[in-house]
Design an enzyme around this catalytic site. Sequence first.
Site, mmCIF file in Angstrom:
data_model
loop_
_atom_site.group_PDB
_atom_site.id
_atom_site.type_symbol
_atom_site.label_atom_id
_atom_site.label_comp_id
_atom_site.label_asym_id
_atom_site.label_seq_id
_atom_site.Cartn_x
_atom_site.Cartn_y
_atom_site.Cartn_z
ATOM 1 N N GLU A 1 1.260 1.838 -7.379
ATOM 2 C CA GLU A 1 0.724 3.528 -6.402
ATOM 3 C C GLU A 1 1.080 4.502 -7.923
ATOM 4 O OE1 GLU A 1 3.355 1.112 -3.926
ATOM 5 O OE2 GLU A 1 3.721 1.392 -5.885
ATOM 6 N N CYS B 1 7.686 4.417 -3.957
ATOM 7 C CA CYS B 1 9.323 4.356 -4.636
ATOM 8 C C CYS B 1 8.787 6.411 -5.281
ATOM 9 C CB CYS B 1 9.642 3.027 -5.682
ATOM 10 S SG CYS B 1 8.848 3.630 -6.977
ATOM 11 N N CYS C 1 6.973 6.627 -8.230
ATOM 12 C CA CYS C 1 5.182 6.507 -7.452
ATOM 13 C C CYS C 1 4.980 8.142 -6.551
ATOM 14 C CB CYS C 1 4.626 5.227 -6.621
ATOM 15 S SG CYS C 1 4.759 4.025 -7.989
ATOM 16 N N HIS D 1 4.172 -0.185 -11.070
ATOM 17 C CA HIS D 1 3.830 -0.296 -9.997
ATOM 18 C C HIS D 1 2.280 0.300 -9.766
ATOM 19 C CE1 HIS D 1 8.454 0.900 -8.873
ATOM 20 N NE2 HIS D 1 8.131 -0.212 -10.134
#
Length: 155
Positions: free
Chosen positions: A55, A83, A86, A53
């Site tokens: 992030e 999420c 993250c 991800h």
Amino acid sequence: MNDEDLRYLRRCVELAGQALEKGNFPFGSVLVSEGEIVAEGHNEESSGDYTRHPEFELARWAAGNLSPDQRAAATVYTSGEHCPMCSAAHGWVGLGRIVYATSSEQLTAWRAELGAPESPVRALPIREVVPGAVVEGPAPELADEVRALHARVYA
């Protein structure tokens, strides 16, 4: 949220579109320090690694490239609310403000509408994972564009 925030969020949506074009879920993020984008990225889980991800990647980059004070003063902009994985990375690294275009609540509703499979990870607001986080979002003016990207995933 101001015009500068929206400019960075629009870049995140652009990156989310690039992610989708490369076969990934449409999420994009930028890290801003001292008024400049210092790092950016998008989801890259098409290799099978679903932890890729943006992030999370930005948090790792910041840990290796910014001092603790610089991290605390930086802002993460993202097309979708972090999420839990993250959010935790953000908190552990000590990054500052988070600004997101669309919320996990919106994404959860869109996924249900679009008939997407249930996520293996429960969506939680960032502040449930990092209680002291400074968070702003969503940006209603970007919702339709972000939803359209996610609709393409499940079309």
